[in-house]
Design a protein around this motif. Structure first.
Motif, PDB file in Angstrom:
ATOM      1  N   SER A 110       0.834  -1.221   0.000  1.00 51.57           N
ATOM      2  CA  SER A 110       0.000   0.000   0.000  1.00 51.57           C
ATOM      3  C   SER A 110       0.857   1.255   0.000  1.00 51.57           C
ATOM      4  N   LEU A 111       2.120   1.111   0.434  1.00 51.10           N
ATOM      5  CA  LEU A 111       3.021   2.255   0.451  1.00 51.10           C
ATOM      6  C   LEU A 111       3.799   2.383  -0.857  1.00 51.10           C
ATOM      7  N   THR A 112       4.261   1.265  -1.378  1.00 41.89           N
ATOM      8  CA  THR A 112       5.140   1.318  -2.556  1.00 41.89           C
ATOM      9  C   THR A 112       4.369   1.411  -3.872  1.00 41.89           C
ATOM     10  N   ASN A 113       3.194   0.814  -3.948  1.00 42.11           N
ATOM     11  CA  ASN A 113       2.429   0.857  -5.215  1.00 42.11           C
ATOM     12  C   ASN A 113       2.111   2.286  -5.659  1.00 42.11           C
ATOM     13  N   PRO A 114       1.630   3.171  -4.747  1.00 40.59           N
ATOM     14  CA  PRO A 114       1.416   4.570  -5.162  1.00 40.59           C
ATOM     15  C   PRO A 114       2.717   5.253  -5.606  1.00 40.59           C
ATOM     16  N   ILE A 115       3.839   4.904  -4.931  1.00 39.89           N
ATOM     17  CA  ILE A 115       5.118   5.508  -5.326  1.00 39.89           C
ATOM     18  C   ILE A 115       5.510   5.043  -6.725  1.00 39.89           C
ATOM     19  N   LEU A 116       5.285   3.743  -7.009  1.00 36.94           N
ATOM     20  CA  LEU A 116       5.572   3.221  -8.350  1.00 36.94           C
ATOM     21  C   LEU A 116       4.672   3.869  -9.400  1.00 36.94           C
TER      22      LEU A 116
END
Length: 377
Positions: free
Chosen positions: A321-327
């Motif tokens: 949930s943290l890294t997917n938006p960053i990607l």
């Protein structure tokens, strides 16, 4: 020539991996420390309780054995005094002897002996005829048995009582008791009594995880849960716990030792009864004593493993949930580099990453308006 710009490559240690590693490491260290500390204190407490139980058990059994031996001594001296009295008739003497053996069926033989050329010389010997008849044992066999063990029994002429395992050469466990005595026969005689081991064996049955046995002043087994050890007259003077008892200047003690054959550790305690060097020993195998401690430790480790897997799963979901938006932002950045300013992404959470996503979308719109104004001019 301009130097080629190297493409930025992402490391294998992503935020997701770092989060999972850090959380797992903290979790393992903290829970392992708790388990080790709890196991240490629980094991220490169990060791103290086992040692206390061992020494109390040895004391209780030792007290019973001492009482039984004192009873045998009293009856032996009573028989000796009666035999030295002048009976009116031989029939009266025979009736007294029969009553003596009938009163205590554990007695097999009673005799008064002197020493001759290092051997026992009988002055008076009485047999338990009923015992001999029921077990099909002859008086000659008992005489032979005394001869086999005479080397030990004649030590009583030195003024100290002797308690000896006379089971070797006999089909049943028996104890020989020899005590100094002055009689009308000679100035130096001893009283010798043979009695059945059943009088003591009931107190030495294995109780739970504890094993109890009794040895004399030479380390020879007098009573043991294993009848084969008793019948063979095994000498345990090389055992660390028996050594500790024989060398001890006090009447009780406890020690931890390693069995040379099995290479396993035991906790043992002993109690001297204060007669003929006899000692009662109580031992327990450490792995049995701490079995529940290790079971609890294994269960705790299993719980830790299950909890750790659950934590890793939760952290994995959270990291996504943290890294997917960053990607997604990374993909949006690439589109902006290509001149596509309209970004079709939305914040998935109202946190810092959501704020960054929202600001990025606004920035894209601002760049798009600027390009339109630029084209218009």
């Amino acid at each position: 020539m301009e130097e080629k710009k190297k493409d930025f490559k992402i490391s294998k240690l992503t935020i997701r991996v770092k989060l999972m590693s850090i959380i797992s490491l903290i979790f393992i260290i903290s829970i392992s420390a708790i388990i080790l500390i709890a196991t240490y204190f629980f094991k220490s407490d169990s060791e103290i309780r086992v040692q206390e139980l061992n020494i109390k058990l040895a004391e209780v059994i030792g007290l019973k054995v001492k009482t039984d031996i004192e009873s045998v001594l009293d009856k032996t001296r009573l028989m000796a005094n009666a035999e030295e009295q002048k009976f009116k008739t031989e029939s009266e003497k025979q009736k007294f002897t029969e009553a003596f053996f009938k009163d205590d069926l554990n007695f097999i033989l009673f005799g008064i002996f002197s020493e001759e050329n290092g051997n026992l010389k009988p002055k008076l010997v009485n047999y338990n005829d009923k015992y001999l008849s029921e077990n099909r044992i002859s008086e000659e066999e008992l005489s032979k048995l005394l001869k086999i063990h005479s080397a030990e029994l004649i030590k009583a002429f030195q003024g100290e009582p002797i308690v000896h395992n006379a089971s070797q050469g006999f089909p049943y466990p028996v104890i020989a008791l020899a005590i100094p005595h002055r009689s009308d026969y000679e100035s130096r005689t001893i009283l010798v009594t043979l009695f059945r081991m059943e009088k003591f064996l009931s107190a030495f049955k294995t109780s739970g995880i504890t094993e109890n046995f009794m040895v004399n002043g030479d380390g020879v087994v007098l009573a043991h849960p294993n009848s084969n050890i008793v019948l063979s007259g095994t000498n345990l003077s090389d055992s660390p716990i028996v050594k500790a008892m024989l060398k001890s200047t006090v009447d009780n003690g406890l020690t931890r030792y390693e069995n040379e054959e099995s290479k396993k550790f035991y906790m043992g305690s002993f109690k001297k009864i204060g007669f003929a060097g006899i000692g009662v020993i109580s031992t327990v195998l450490e792995e049995k004593a701490f079995e529940q401690v290790y079971n609890i430790q294994r269960r705790n480790l299993l719980i830790m493993a299950i909890t750790l897997c659950t934590a890793i799963l939760v952290v994995f979901v959270y990291a996504n949930s943290l890294t997917n938006p960053i990607l997604n932002l990374v993909e949006a950045t690439k589109k902006i580099e290509e001149g596509q300013f309209r970004i079709d992404i939305k914040p998935v959470a109202r946190d810092e990453v959501g704020l960054l996503t929202n600001s990025f979308v606004k920035m894209g719109k601002g760049l798009e308006e600027r390009e339109k104004v630029k084209d218009a001019l």
